[in-house]
Design a protein around this motif. Structure first.
Motif, PDB file in Angstrom:
ATOM      1  N   VAL A 156      29.822  19.219  14.874  1.00 47.67           N
ATOM      2  CA  VAL A 156      28.469  18.664  14.547  1.00 47.67           C
ATOM      3  C   VAL A 156      28.533  17.638  13.749  1.00 47.67           C
ATOM      4  N   CYS A 157      27.803  16.584  13.694  1.00 49.74           N
ATOM      5  CA  CYS A 157      27.677  15.505  12.952  1.00 49.74           C
ATOM      6  C   CYS A 157      26.183  15.361  12.712  1.00 49.74           C
ATOM      7  N   ILE A 158      26.013  15.299  11.316  1.00 47.52           N
ATOM      8  CA  ILE A 158      24.736  15.059  10.499  1.00 47.52           C
ATOM      9  C   ILE A 158      24.597  13.631  10.322  1.00 47.52           C
ATOM     10  N   VAL A 159      23.536  13.062  10.826  1.00 47.83           N
ATOM     11  CA  VAL A 159      23.178  11.414  10.620  1.00 47.83           C
ATOM     12  C   VAL A 159      21.993  11.619   9.612  1.00 47.83           C
ATOM     13  N   SER A 160      22.137  11.033   8.535  1.00 46.49           N
ATOM     14  CA  SER A 160      21.087  10.830   7.589  1.00 46.49           C
ATOM     15  C   SER A 160      21.126   9.569   6.866  1.00 46.49           C
ATOM     16  N   ASN A 161      20.405   9.334   5.773  1.00 45.23           N
ATOM     17  CA  ASN A 161      20.369   8.368   4.905  1.00 45.23           C
ATOM     18  C   ASN A 161      20.706   8.325   3.580  1.00 45.23           C
ATOM     19  N   THR A 162      20.881   7.546   2.528  1.00 46.10           N
ATOM     20  CA  THR A 162      21.051   7.717   1.288  1.00 46.10           C
ATOM     21  C   THR A 162      20.105   8.064   0.350  1.00 46.10           C
ATOM     22  N   ILE A 163      18.778   8.223   1.159  1.00 43.23           N
ATOM     23  CA  ILE A 163      17.505   8.911   0.172  1.00 43.23           C
ATOM     24  C   ILE A 163      17.852  10.441   0.580  1.00 43.23           C
ATOM     25  N   VAL A 164      17.639  10.920   1.664  1.00 40.30           N
ATOM     26  CA  VAL A 164      17.450  12.278   2.191  1.00 40.30           C
ATOM     27  C   VAL A 164      18.592  13.021   2.095  1.00 40.30           C
ATOM     28  N   ILE A 221      27.737   4.288  14.107  1.00 42.78           N
ATOM     29  CA  ILE A 221      27.538   5.591  14.747  1.00 42.78           C
ATOM     30  C   ILE A 221      28.569   5.855  15.575  1.00 42.78           C
ATOM     31  N   MET A 222      28.855   4.973  16.547  1.00 44.58           N
ATOM     32  CA  MET A 222      29.644   4.982  17.664  1.00 44.58           C
ATOM     33  C   MET A 222      31.186   5.157  17.379  1.00 44.58           C
ATOM     34  N   SER A 223      31.346   4.205  16.237  1.00 53.18           N
ATOM     35  CA  SER A 223      32.695   4.190  15.743  1.00 53.18           C
ATOM     36  C   SER A 223      33.274   5.395  15.069  1.00 53.18           C
ATOM     37  N   HIS A 224      32.079   6.052  14.119  1.00 53.25           N
ATOM     38  CA  HIS A 224      32.459   7.142  13.476  1.00 53.25           C
ATOM     39  C   HIS A 224      32.782   8.536  14.464  1.00 53.25           C
ATOM     40  N   LEU A 225      32.186   8.340  15.343  1.00 53.72           N
ATOM     41  CA  LEU A 225      32.106   9.586  16.403  1.00 53.72           C
ATOM     42  C   LEU A 225      33.658   9.495  17.013  1.00 53.72           C
ATOM     43  N   LEU A 226      34.005   8.316  17.402  1.00 53.36           N
ATOM     44  CA  LEU A 226      35.135   8.133  18.171  1.00 53.36           C
ATOM     45  C   LEU A 226      36.350   8.240  17.125  1.00 53.36           C
ATOM     46  N   ALA A 227      36.282   7.689  15.915  1.00 51.76           N
ATOM     47  CA  ALA A 227      37.488   7.899  14.999  1.00 51.76           C
ATOM     48  C   ALA A 227      37.612   9.368  14.396  1.00 51.76           C
ATOM     49  N   ASN A 228      36.393  10.035  14.629  1.00 51.17           N
ATOM     50  CA  ASN A 228      36.449  11.550  14.383  1.00 51.17           C
ATOM     51  C   ASN A 228      36.749  12.457  15.274  1.00 51.17           C
ATOM     52  N   GLY A 229      37.026  11.844  16.487  1.00 49.14           N
ATOM     53  CA  GLY A 229      37.162  12.878  17.644  1.00 49.14           C
ATOM     54  C   GLY A 229      36.313  13.887  18.117  1.00 49.14           C
ATOM     55  N   HIS A 230      34.916  13.305  17.982  1.00 47.69           N
ATOM     56  CA  HIS A 230      34.023  14.002  18.704  1.00 47.69           C
ATOM     57  C   HIS A 230      33.861  13.636  20.194  1.00 47.69           C
ATOM     58  N   GLY A 231      33.494  15.129  20.825  1.00 45.91           N
ATOM     59  CA  GLY A 231      33.712  15.103  22.185  1.00 45.91           C
ATOM     60  C   GLY A 231      32.345  15.074  22.883  1.00 45.91           C
ATOM     61  N   ARG A 232      32.209  15.453  23.934  1.00 50.36           N
ATOM     62  CA  ARG A 232      30.917  15.578  24.744  1.00 50.36           C
ATOM     63  C   ARG A 232      30.352  16.821  24.585  1.00 50.36           C
ATOM     64  N   ASP A 233      30.903  17.774  23.887  1.00 51.93           N
ATOM     65  CA  ASP A 233      30.315  19.004  23.448  1.00 51.93           C
ATOM     66  C   ASP A 233      29.893  19.013  22.068  1.00 51.93           C
ATOM     67  N   SER A 234      30.135  17.790  21.501  1.00 46.87           N
ATOM     68  CA  SER A 234      29.374  17.869  19.897  1.00 46.87           C
ATOM     69  C   SER A 234      27.936  17.396  20.085  1.00 46.87           C
ATOM     70  N   THR A 235      27.305  18.051  18.747  1.00 46.48           N
ATOM     71  CA  THR A 235      26.164  17.907  18.615  1.00 46.48           C
ATOM     72  C   THR A 235      25.588  17.042  17.321  1.00 46.48           C
ATOM     73  N   LEU A 236      24.893  16.096  17.379  1.00 41.95           N
ATOM     74  CA  LEU A 236      24.369  15.282  16.412  1.00 41.95           C
ATOM     75  C   LEU A 236      23.126  15.933  15.942  1.00 41.95           C
ATOM     76  N   ILE A 237      22.868  15.895  14.611  1.00 41.96           N
ATOM     77  CA  ILE A 237      21.586  16.320  13.596  1.00 41.96           C
ATOM     78  C   ILE A 237      21.054  14.938  13.303  1.00 41.96           C
ATOM     79  N   ALA A 238      19.765  14.754  13.320  1.00 39.03           N
ATOM     80  CA  ALA A 238      19.189  13.787  12.890  1.00 39.03           C
ATOM     81  C   ALA A 238      18.215  14.228  11.649  1.00 39.03           C
ATOM     82  N   LEU A 239      18.837  13.823  10.328  1.00 42.14           N
ATOM     83  CA  LEU A 239      18.180  14.606   9.449  1.00 42.14           C
ATOM     84  C   LEU A 239      17.527  13.213   8.621  1.00 42.14           C
ATOM     85  N   GLY A 240      16.152  13.273   8.678  1.00 42.50           N
ATOM     86  CA  GLY A 240      15.676  11.940   8.181  1.00 42.50           C
ATOM     87  C   GLY A 240      14.248  11.737   8.799  1.00 42.50           C
TER      88      GLY A 240
END
Length: 354
Positions: free
Chosen positions: A37-45, A82-101
């Motif tokens: 799982v990868c959470i995508v958020s911002n510096t406020i939320v 976002i793309m660079s982070h997912l690639l660098a951290n080995g996320h695959g096609r079965d990963s889930t992104l969570i949009a928090l914000g």
């Protein structure tokens, strides 16, 4: 808990609405199909809700991407992050992104999910009123370009939407009011009874009465879900949801993303659309006044920026996504609760209202 369903065949998904929704430790994990799982958020939320979300994902392999806050951050530069982070951290096609914000995070995360390895799952956890009633539902994902808002994107549906109204308690008043522009939009474009309900319940809404907020958000999400289920990719009726946005997007692009909040620009855009309808003899002046009064009740702007004239509006509106065959297309109200798509707007009409 209120649960709505957006019916799109195999792409259908639930929309959960409640107070203390993010305290439900099992609900979120049921919509995640692998441990990555990868959470995508911002510096406020993220400092407010990030650890809460992570606590719901015990046993999952969770990392996060924290972007700066603001509309200007919905950019190709941050999409690349976002793309660079997912690639660098080995996320695959079965990963889930969570949009928090809010809407910015939801839009850019959804676009990232649509593109990464040709499509991975994502979940919307909207924390602003605007994102809860509008942008988190329906699968529109995008980033902005200096020449136009949301011009680079994809239709890509989430696996679920989690709307916890308690997140509105940390929302600045200006942001809450901006979200009300999208709420009011639903009443103008297709639900006269809801518009009247908003007029009657303005005080309770401003006081953040929980039952009132839940009812309001539920009505908006149901309206949008019904329209999207009929027209997922905006070939027809879904374009009505862009009421006020042709003018509003022009304001945002001309003023610089973030200087006017999206909801503020849409509020002014709806007033301009209503004035256009009056000029076309499609709307009574008395109904224009009702629209102006409800919008102003939430301290939203009624007038276009002083430094924007006809030519500035026109240059941006020529790039609007709704245009077809070289014709400008506008969504105009023909009454409280009724609206139409028109392509017979003349430059003279536009000059009259601008």
């Amino acid at each position: 808990m209120t649960t709505l369903n957006l019916s799109l065949g195999e792409r259908s998904y639930p929309i959960y609405i409640d107070s203390k929704l993010l305290s439900n430790s099992n609900l979120l994990s049921t919509h995640i199909r692998s441990k990555r799982v990868c959470i995508v958020s911002n510096t406020i939320v993220f400092p407010i809700y990030g650890q809460l979300i992570k606590s719901l994902l015990t046993g999952f392999d969770v990392d996060e991407i924290i972007l700066p806050d603001g509309e200007a951050e919905k950019s190709l530069t941050n999409f690349d992050k976002i793309m660079s982070h997912l690639l660098a951290n080995g996320h695959g096609r079965d990963s889930t992104l969570i949009a928090l914000g809010g809407g910015v995070i939801g839009d850019i995360t959804g676009f990232g999910a649509a593109c990464y390895q040709r499509g991975v799952d994502f979940i919307q956890v909207p924390t602003t009123l605007l994102s809860q009633v509008d942008s988190s539902v329906g699968g529109k994902t995008a980033v902005n370009h200096p020449l136009g808002k949301n011009m680079i994107g994809a239709f890509y549906q989430p696996k679920a939407v989690f709307i916890d109204i308690d997140s509105l308690s940390t929302l600045p008043t200006r942001e809450f009011n901006a979200g009300m522009a999208e709420v009011i939009k639903y009443g103008i474009l297709g639900d006269a009874c809801f518009f009247q309900w908003l007029e009657d319940n303005t005080a309770l809404i401003k006081a953040a009465d929980k039952n009132t907020l839940i009812q309001m958000i539920q009505t908006c999400c149901q309206c949008k879900a019904t329209i999207v289920a009929q027209d997922e990719k905006e070939g027809g009726i879904r374009a009505l949801l862009n009421l006020g946005h042709t003018f509003g997007h022009a304001i945002e692009a001309e003023q610089g993303y973030g200087n006017w909040l999206h909801g503020e620009a849409v509020a002014t855009g709806m007033v301009l659309a209503a004035k256009l309808a009056v000029a076309m003899n499609l709307l009574e002046v008395s109904e224009l006044r009702r629209i102006e009064m409800l919008i102003s009740a939430f301290d939203l702007p009624l007038e276009a920026p002083e430094n924007m004239g006809f030519e500035q509006f026109l240059s941006h509106m020529k790039r609007d996504k709704k245009n077809m065959g070289g014709l400008l297309r506008f969504i105009v109200p023909t009454g409280i609760g009724k609206s139409e798509i028109r392509d017979d707007v003349t430059k003279e009409m536009l000059q009259q209202i601008l």
